[in-house]
Structure formats: C-alpha cells, structure tokens
Design a protein around this motif. Structure first.
Motif, short mmCIF file in Angstrom:
data_model
loop_
_atom_site.label_atom_id
_atom_site.label_comp_id
_atom_site.label_asym_id
_atom_site.label_seq_id
_atom_site.Cartn_x
_atom_site.Cartn_y
_atom_site.Cartn_z
N LEU A 195 -0.63 -1.11 5.70
CA LEU A 195 -1.79 -0.21 5.83
C LEU A 195 -3.07 -0.94 5.47
CD1 LEU A 195 -0.44 3.18 4.41
CD2 LEU A 195 -1.55 2.87 6.64
N TYR A 231 2.36 -0.18 2.16
CA TYR A 231 0.98 -0.18 1.66
C TYR A 231 0.25 -1.46 2.09
CZ TYR A 231 2.21 3.83 -1.29
OH TYR A 231 2.60 5.07 -1.73
N TYR A 240 -5.58 0.06 -0.53
CA TYR A 240 -4.17 0.06 -0.17
C TYR A 240 -3.45 -1.19 -0.70
CZ TYR A 240 -3.81 4.23 2.76
OH TYR A 240 -3.76 5.53 3.19
N ASP A 271 2.62 5.73 7.46
CA ASP A 271 2.61 6.97 6.68
C ASP A 271 4.00 7.62 6.68
OD1 ASP A 271 -0.05 6.76 5.98
OD2 ASP A 271 -0.78 8.09 7.56
N LYS A 272 4.68 7.56 7.82
CA LYS A 272 6.03 8.14 7.93
C LYS A 272 7.01 7.39 7.02
CE LYS A 272 9.53 9.47 11.35
NZ LYS A 272 9.91 9.45 12.79
N LYS A 329 -0.95 3.47 11.81
CA LYS A 329 -1.10 4.18 10.53
C LYS A 329 -0.06 5.30 10.42
CE LYS A 329 -4.37 6.82 7.69
NZ LYS A 329 -3.44 7.92 7.44
#
Length: 567
Positions: free
Chosen positions: A232, A229, A257, A216-217, A212
């Motif tokens: 995720l 997305y 997501y 996110d990075k 995750k």
C-alpha cells in the motif's frame, strides 16, 4: 508392552506434527518478513532436530535473503551432514554458486540434490526453480524449466504456483504470472503472498484504485500481514508520481503505511534497510537520518548504513558529513556501488566548493574552490554514467550556480545532465547549458570556440525538441555574435535572428505587441543589417536598418549603422 508401544507411536506422531508446525510457523514468519522471529524458530529447530537437513536449508535461505552469504554457506554445509533431507542443502550451495557467477558449480550441486529423488518428490525441483529466481541476476527461463517439472508432479501445489508466478512475472509474461498467482491463491486461501502479487501486478499497470482494493482485502483477512502495508505504501508513492496534484498527500499516506509495515515486522536490520530505501524514494531525509543512526547502533560494520548516512547528511545540508560517510562507504571492499552514491558524493563536494566561496556573512563571493568543484563534477559524471536516470536530479542543482552567475560551474553541471536524452528535463537542461555558456563567454575577453560549439549544439537540441521556443533562436544568434570576425559564425547569427523574427511573427499580433519582443526585433534587425553591411550588401543592410527604425526611430545602433551604409 503393547500400551508402551502405542504411547511411543503417539509420541512420535505428536513430535512430527509439532516439528511440521514449527517449520510452518517459520515459513509464515519469513513470508510476513519477520526475519528475526523466523530465525529464532529455525535456530531452535536446528538445535532440537539436527537430523533434519531441511531445517538447515530453510535457515540458510533466510541468511541469503538477509545478504549473509557466509552464514548461509556454513549452515548449508552443516545441513549436508544431517541424517535426513540433507540433499536440500546442495540447492542452497548451488544458489550461492549462481550469485557468484559459477553456473557450472550450481548445475553440479543441483544434480546432486535431485540424484536420489523419487517419482513423487517435487520439493527439490521447486526449490531449484526458486534458486534461479533469487540471485542478483535471475535466470527466469531456467526457473520455469524446473518449476514446470515440479508442477508436473504436483499440479495443484500452491507454493509451486506461487513461484511459477514469480518466474513468469520476472520473464515479463504478465498474463501467465497473474494466472499462476490466482491458481496459488485458489489452492491455499491462507497463502496471502499470492494475492499480494496479484495486487503488485495491478499496481504496475497503474490501476491504483484496484490495487488498493486487493491489499485492503488481504488486510481484512489478516490485519497483521505486514507486506500488504508495504505494498500500500509503494502504491501510494507511485500513485503520487502519476497524480501531481495529490503528490504531497499521497506521499504522506505512503510514509504512514510504511510505518505500519515496520510495526508489523520485528525491526530487524533487513526491514530497516528496506525502510531506508523507501525513505530515499519518498525524500523523507530527516526520517532517513534517524533510521540510519539507529541502524548504526545495531550494526557498526554494515556499509549500506554509511550510504544512508551520506544521503541524508547531504539532503539535510551537512556536506562534510555526507562526504565523510560516502567516501568511507565507497572505500569498503566488495560494495555494490550505484549511480546515486557517486551523484550525492559529487553534489556534496560541489555544494561544499560553493559554500567555501562565501564571505563572513555567508554571502556568495562569486568564486568556488575549483579543485574540490572539479572533483565533485567528476563524481557526478560517474554517477550518471552508472545510472543515466540520475541526470533527472541535476536541473535544480545547476540552476543554483546559474542564479549566482557562476555560469562556468553551472554549464559543467548541465553538460552532464544532457548526456541522457531521455531525461525529463532534457529540453530545459540544454537551454540552460547554452544559456550558461553564452553568458560565461559574453563576459570573457576572448570567447572560447569549443564553448560556442557546445552551446550551439545545446540550442539546436532545444529547437529540435521545441521548435516554437523563441528564446532558443535569439540566444543562438547572440552566441554566434560573439564571433563577429568569423564569417560563418556571423552568417549563423543573421540566420537565427531571422528565425527568431519568423517564430514570433507566426505566433500572432499578441506576441508581436509585447514590448520585450519589440526590443528584441530591433536588436535582430540591427545585427542582421551589420552582417549584410560587412558583406557589402547595402540594399539588405538598409532594408533591416529601416525595419529597426520603424520600431524605434531613436535607436542609436540603427542610426549609426544607417550613417555607415550611407558613407
């Protein structure tokens, strides 16, 4: 004239840069899974720069990504007539050969593609390597062979490293894959796919928190990068499977997501198909039905849409619509059938067969349409044969018939379920198979010996998997008591009643003190006594009768057996 010459050169340089920029934009759109946007750019390039064969090649590859092989073939063939870089299209045609199982044809086309390359050329080698990765049945060793040749020419090229990562990953060399993806990310910070794949590897190792963080990075660097997305969404889905307490929460997050991913794509049919596949995984069948209906408006001939309509209709309680859609889907030529197709068709048919056995108020009458039911069971069996994992989904469905006391029908479902020894429900499916066959034969005027054998095997499987499951012993004993005239069956009966007594006794006083077990002990002692009485062994018969009467002095069966022994 000098000024005109300078202007012409500048215009040429500007035009070349614009072309390169447009092609780069198309590649970025493909990477972001915005296929319709990429297709629009590439069609524009083909129209304005028909002399460049690479435009046709990249467009053909996009068609293949969308499973449009005929369009890809036509595009590659047009690309072969281009003045420059035409040979790339031999790679495309070779990839189609690979997909169609023509390895010799593929090799011939690849040889043509590299026949005229120069010492510093590497893209042809890179794309051939990638071509071996793309078919339904990839050849990772061949891909590595060509990609390493490309790397020898351009060791620092980010795209080469990216595809090397894909090849190593497919070849299950995880360490080399991760290293290649890291090299690709270091070589080109804008190549987000490389970091995405590092996250995918981390996710596959069930390091969900770390995966995750990687995704996110990526989104911090580019909030519009849709594939992050999607990853995720898939991370939360798998995370939920591994954390049952948070399954519902994580499944909901996964769907949210995926909706964000869809918003970042162009809602092409291809992205909608991926969305539909994800909705099947997350069991959001209401949303699947809506998506399938929307896709059908876009493309009335794509057979996969019928699959989604069939799945969702079954899960949403519409057996007739499910049967219609899946029958139509499976009748289509050249469709690649999977186990779930037949599973859902079979479940829909057996569900309809059950529904037909109801009264005017919708209450079960205890009957089913046998022809339709048997037809459905045959489909379910075919589904499990194609994909043994489908056996995991039969437990609850079989229980539906069992709870309605439709034991023969329940046993038919469970008999298919236990064909997969790796099923997560293997123990319970075997127990209910034996259980259903016992009850079905207990009410029969004459027990079916084949059924008794199947039930014995099912209870044996339970006992092997879980030796302390006491009910497996007593039901195996009861099962064999249905064949009291058969001495071997009667001996099995006595043996498993004794095993039941042993298992319960070993569990201690708390288990022994339960009223239900005391009642079963009386049953066991009585049947063991009758067995020995029929053998003429009055000592053992009397011994077991006495044990039964010690628990319940008024038990009629024990008292009757006692009189028989004395007589």
């Amino acid at each position: 004239m000098k000024k005109l010459k300078i202007f012409s050169i500048a215009l040429f340089v500007f035009g070349t840069a614009t072309y390169a920029q447009d092609l780069d934009q198309a590649k970025k759109a493909i990477d972001a899974e915005q296929y319709e946007k990429a297709k629009k750019i590439l069609k524009g390039l083909v129209a304005t720069k028909p002399e460049s064969g690479k435009n046709y090649f990249i467009l053909g590859n996009l068609y293949l990504t969308q499973k449009l092989q005929d369009s890809a073939t036509i595009t590659y063939q047009k690309g072969l007539a281009a003045k420059a870089e035409a040979d790339f299209n031999y790679i495309g045609l070779g990839q189609i050969d690979l997909e169609n199982g023509n390895a010799a044809g593929a090799s011939s086309n690849f040889d043509k593609a590299v026949a005229n390359i120069k010492k510093k050329d590497f893209e042809e080698l890179m794309y051939i390597g990638k071509a071996y990765l793309n078919p339904t049945k990839p050849d990772y060793k061949k891909a590595l062979e060509y990609l390493n040749k490309a790397k020898a020419v351009q060791p620092m090229n980010a795209e080469v490293s990216l595809y090397l990562g894909d090849a190593y990953y497919g070849d299950k060399n995880i360490n080399e894959a991760y290293s290649a993806y890291r090299n690709a990310a270091d070589a080109d910070k804008n190549l987000l796919r490389a970091s995405l794949q590092q996250g995918a590897i981390t996710k596959s190792a069930k390091a969900f928190t770390e995966a995750k963080a990687i995704f996110d990075k990526i989104l911090a660097a580019n909030p519009n990068y849709g594939p992050a997305y999607r990853e995720l969404a898939e991370t939360y889905y798998v995370w939920g499977l591994n954390d049952k307490a948070k399954y519902t929460e994580y499944n909901t997050t996964a769907i949210q997501y995926y909706e964000k991913y869809m918003a970042m794509t162009d809602y092409s049919l291809d992205s909608r198909m991926r969305h539909a596949d994800f909705l099947v995984l997350t069991k959001d069948y209401k949303a699947l039905e809506a998506e399938a209906t929307a896709m059908q408006k876009l493309d009335k001939v794509n057979p996969r849409i019928l699959r989604y309509l069939g799945y969702s209709a079954y899960q949403n309680g519409n057996s007739d619509a499910a049967i219609k859609a899946l029958d139509e889907f499976l009748a289509k030529p050249n469709v690649k059938m999977i186990g779930r197709d037949y599973l859902y068709l079979g479940l829909a048919k057996t569900q309809k067969a059950l529904t037909m056995g109801t009264d005017a108020e919708g209450k079960p009458t205890g009957t089913v349409d046998k022809v339709l039911f048997d037809n459905g069971v045959a489909d379910i069996k075919k589904g499990v044969e194609l994909d043994p994992g489908m056996a995991n989904e039969l437990n609850d469905f079989g229980k539906k018939f069992f709870d309605l006391k439709l034991y023969k029908e329940a046993s038919a479902i469970y008999e298919i379920a236990v064909t997969n020894p790796n099923s997560r429900n293997f123990l319970y499916d075997n127990f209910y198979l034996g259980y259903a066959l016992y009850f079905d034969n207990a009410k029969a005027e004459k027990p079916n010996v084949t059924d008794i054998q199947k039930a014995n095997a099912a209870f044996d499987a339970v006992i092997k998997s879980s030796p302390t499951t006491q009910d497996a012993y007593i039901y195996k004993a009861r099962l064999n008591s249905l064949l009291m005239d058969d001495m071997a069956a009667r001996a099995e009966m006595a043996k498993y009643y004794e095993e039941y007594i042993r298992v319960v006794t070993e569990k201690g006083e708390t288990e022994l003190a339960k009223p239900a077990n005391k009642t079963k002990f009386v049953e066991a002692y009585n049947n063991i006594a009758i067995h020995y009485a029929k053998l003429g062994d009055k000592v053992k018969a009397r011994e077991n009768v006495d044990k039964a009467l010690a628990i319940n002095p008024a038990d009629e069966t024990a008292l009757s057996t006692q009189k028989m022994i004395k007589g």
